[in-house]
Design an enzyme around this catalytic site. Structure first.
Site, PDB file in Angstrom:
ATOM      1  N   LYS A 113     -10.810  86.996-101.613  1.00 45.16           N
ATOM      2  CA  LYS A 113     -10.774  87.313-100.181  1.00 45.16           C
ATOM      3  C   LYS A 113     -11.855  88.316 -99.807  1.00 45.16           C
ATOM      4  O   LYS A 113     -12.353  88.306 -98.689  1.00 45.16           O
ATOM      5  CB  LYS A 113      -9.390  87.815 -99.770  1.00 45.16           C
ATOM      6  CG  LYS A 113      -8.344  86.708 -99.809  1.00 45.16           C
ATOM      7  CD  LYS A 113      -7.096  87.027 -99.010  1.00 45.16           C
ATOM      8  CE  LYS A 113      -6.224  85.782 -98.908  1.00 45.16           C
ATOM      9  NZ  LYS A 113      -4.986  85.982 -98.170  1.00 45.16           N
ATOM     10  N   LYS A 200      -7.068  75.960-102.221  1.00 38.99           N
ATOM     11  CA  LYS A 200      -5.704  76.058-101.708  1.00 38.99           C
ATOM     12  C   LYS A 200      -5.665  75.851-100.197  1.00 38.99           C
ATOM     13  O   LYS A 200      -6.549  76.335 -99.489  1.00 38.99           O
ATOM     14  CB  LYS A 200      -5.215  77.472-102.053  1.00 38.99           C
ATOM     15  CG  LYS A 200      -3.756  77.727-101.872  1.00 38.99           C
ATOM     16  CD  LYS A 200      -3.427  79.186-102.167  1.00 38.99           C
ATOM     17  CE  LYS A 200      -3.707  80.067-100.987  1.00 38.99           C
ATOM     18  NZ  LYS A 200      -2.718  81.078-100.682  1.00 38.99           N
ATOM     19  N   LYS A 203      -3.876  79.429 -94.302  1.00 39.48           N
ATOM     20  CA  LYS A 203      -3.803  79.653 -92.854  1.00 39.48           C
ATOM     21  C   LYS A 203      -5.133  80.118 -92.288  1.00 39.48           C
ATOM     22  O   LYS A 203      -5.478  79.812 -91.161  1.00 39.48           O
ATOM     23  CB  LYS A 203      -2.810  80.794 -92.549  1.00 39.48           C
ATOM     24  CG  LYS A 203      -1.378  80.451 -92.674  1.00 39.48           C
ATOM     25  CD  LYS A 203      -0.563  81.670 -92.241  1.00 39.48           C
ATOM     26  CE  LYS A 203       0.339  82.134 -93.367  1.00 39.48           C
ATOM     27  NZ  LYS A 203      -0.212  83.214 -94.167  1.00 39.48           N
TER      28      LYS A 203
HETATM   29  N1  AQP Z   1      -1.351  76.159-100.345  1.00 42.66           N
HETATM   30  C1  AQP Z   1      -0.208  76.660-100.735  1.00 42.66           C
HETATM   31  N2  AQP Z   1       0.586  75.972-101.571  1.00 42.66           N
HETATM   32  C2  AQP Z   1       1.772  76.471-101.961  1.00 42.66           C
HETATM   33  N3  AQP Z   1       2.243  77.667-101.556  1.00 42.66           N
HETATM   34  C3  AQP Z   1       1.487  78.389-100.728  1.00 42.66           C
HETATM   35  N4  AQP Z   1       1.645  79.592-100.155  1.00 42.66           N
HETATM   36  C4  AQP Z   1       0.585  79.872 -99.377  1.00 42.66           C
HETATM   37  N5  AQP Z   1      -0.299  78.869 -99.435  1.00 42.66           N
HETATM   38  C5  AQP Z   1       0.223  77.928-100.268  1.00 42.66           C
HETATM   39  C6  AQP Z   1       2.808  80.433-100.362  1.00 42.66           C
HETATM   40  O1  AQP Z   1       3.254  80.898 -99.093  1.00 42.66           O
HETATM   41  C7  AQP Z   1       3.764  82.208 -99.257  1.00 42.66           C
HETATM   42  C8  AQP Z   1       3.211  83.112 -98.221  1.00 42.66           C
HETATM   43  O2  AQP Z   1       1.847  83.186 -98.219  1.00 42.66           O
HETATM   44  P1  AQP Z   1       1.137  84.380 -97.427  1.00 42.66           P
HETATM   45  O3  AQP Z   1       1.167  84.148 -95.994  1.00 42.66           O
HETATM   46  O4  AQP Z   1       1.708  85.676 -97.840  1.00 42.66           O
HETATM   47  O5  AQP Z   1      -0.323  84.432 -97.959  1.00 42.66           O
HETATM   48  P2  AQP Z   1      -1.180  83.404 -98.665  1.00 42.66           P
HETATM   49  O6  AQP Z   1      -0.593  83.028 -99.969  1.00 42.66           O
HETATM   50  O7  AQP Z   1      -2.543  83.995 -98.728  1.00 42.66           O
HETATM   51  O8  AQP Z   1      -1.091  82.181 -97.652  1.00 42.66           O
HETATM   52  P3  AQP Z   1      -2.220  81.532 -96.846  1.00 42.66           P
HETATM   53  O9  AQP Z   1      -1.664  80.423 -96.056  1.00 42.66           O
HETATM   54  O10 AQP Z   1      -3.373  81.225 -97.738  1.00 42.66           O
HETATM   55  O11 AQP Z   1      -2.589  82.666 -95.814  1.00 42.66           O
HETATM   56  P4  AQP Z   1      -3.908  83.419 -95.542  1.00 42.66           P
HETATM   57  O12 AQP Z   1      -4.926  82.357 -95.307  1.00 42.66           O
HETATM   58  O13 AQP Z   1      -3.604  84.207 -94.325  1.00 42.66           O
HETATM   59  O14 AQP Z   1      -4.212  84.263 -96.729  1.00 42.66           O
HETATM   60  C9  AQP Z   1       3.469  82.673-100.669  1.00 42.66           C
HETATM   61  O15 AQP Z   1       4.657  82.570-101.446  1.00 42.66           O
HETATM   62  C10 AQP Z   1       2.438  81.698-101.125  1.00 42.66           C
HETATM   63  O16 AQP Z   1       2.513  81.475-102.513  1.00 42.66           O
END
Ligand code: AQP
Length: 338
Positions: A113, A200, A203
């Site tokens: 990140k 992955k 969001k």
């Molecule tokens: N692609 C994914 N596949 C499976 N699980 C996922 N999680 C996120 N993306 C995937 C799971 O969702 C939970 C919360 O995630 P988060 O919002 O705390 O942060 P993240 O993992 O960084 O999710 P994003 O969507 O990628 O958000 P951004 O882009 O804002 O950083 C966690 O349990 C994660 O494992």
């Protein structure tokens, strides 16, 4: 018999997508019947990347509403907003002072990140895993359901609890904070991007076509899946590496259709991408329909949402304050007077 306690959360950093649902929220929904479940919207984590202050409150409320729409039942789970419990910030500071900097510098998510943030990387992004440790330890969580990507952060929380708090400050083997175990759910643990099967679904990815958001309309879902990256092989199969797009899209279909991987592997072994994509479109639209209907019912009922988050915060504050007092006392702070 006491039920094991779980704690988890999602950041309100934009629209929740099917990765958040299949990799996280869906598991909480299953666990809430057998475990004492705490789920929070981790808004303090959301400001570790650049964000829009005008949208933060709205995204926080929408994320909580999506938890409920996906099946989190406030009678079985405590649903709250992280920043409504001040103990998170205070414990984070205490743990900051106990944790070596180089434990944080090796975190993969920070490395990934921080590249995206360029020269504007905040200390908060580096500190993210300490805040996550504080989130977990405050609630004496036995288990933390996490996707593969969060496993390293959970290991760090365990090391902090064991080596930096309990071993250093726990007299006579006294446990000050509970050491949590990860609960990695294999199915749906990692849903990949629609535009690149090796990264992955996320969001914050700038291309909205890379993900299916839980609130996407049927037309948009159709458009995104039709445009999703494929390969030129004939017939679809799970390969576990060689064909990342086939692995990902078949995997999503196996979960959403409820058929499982073995059945889907047989069903799609001779199928072309065009026919398969139509199946995936139908399964995705069908699966998201009840979530979207439920979301639309509750999102404008502010009193209902406010009451759930208020009750959740009261319960969470009471548990978190007890743990924080235990840690403060072990670390040698003067008791608050009065
Ligand atoms: N692609 C994914 N596949 C499976 N699980 C996922 N999680 C996120 N993306 C995937 C799971 O969702 C939970 C919360 O995630 P988060 O919002 O705390 O942060 P993240 O993992 O960084 O999710 P994003 O969507 O990628 O958000 P951004 O882009 O804002 O950083 C966690 O349990 C994660 O494992």
């Amino acid at each position: 018999m006491n039920r094991l306690r779980i704690l988890s959360g999602v950041q309100p950093t934009g629209s929740l997508h099917i990765g958040n649902w299949l990799g996280a929220i869906r598991n909480w929904v299953n666990l809430q019947n057998t475990h004492e479940t705490y789920v929070c919207v981790v808004d303090l984590h959301a400001i570790t990347m650049s964000y829009d202050p005008i949208k933060l409150a709205e995204d926080t409320r929408n994320t909580a509403a999506l938890y409920l729409a996906c099946g989190i039942n406030p009678e079985h789970s405590t649903v709250f907003v992280q920043s409504h419990v001040r103990a998170h910030s205070e414990l984070c500071w205490l743990l900051n002072c106990l944790t070596p900097l180089n434990w944080l510098e090796r975190m993969i998510q920070f490395k990934e990140k921080s590249i995206k943030q360029g020269s504007n990387v905040s200390i908060g992004l580096l500190d993210y895993p300490i805040m996550m440790a504080a989130d977990i330890l405050l609630y004496d969580a036995d288990l933390v359901p996490v996707g593969e990507d969060q496993k390293q952060h959970l290991e760090l929380a365990r090391d902090i609890a064991q080596q930096r708090v309990n071993s250093r400050f726990g007299k006579d083997e006294n446990v000050i904070v509970k050491v949590p175990e990860p609960l990695i759910m294999s199915e749906g643990a990692r849903i990949m991007s629609l535009v690149d099967g090796r990264s992955k679904m996320s969001k914050s990815h700038p291309d909205d076509n890379s993900r299916i958001n839980l609130l996407d309309s049927p037309d948009l879902i159709k458009k995104k899946i039709k445009r999703a990256k494929t390969d030129s092989n004939i017939g679809l199969e799970f390969t576990n590496t060689d064909r990342p797009e086939a692995d990902n899209l078949l995997g999503i279909y196996a979960i959403l259709s409820g058929k499982g991987r073995e059945t889907v592997a047989i069903e799609c072994s001779e199928m072309g991408w065009g026919n398969f994509k139509q199946l995936l479109i139908d399964a995705t639209i069908e699966s998201l329909k009840p979530i979207q209907n439920h979301y639309n019912e509750i999102i404008n009922d502010r009193t209902y949402m406010d009451n759930i988050l208020k009750e959740g915060a009261q319960k969470a504050n009471s548990v978190a304050d007890t743990t924080l007092q235990r840690v403060r006392s072990a670390l040698g702070f003067l008791k608050t007077i009065g």
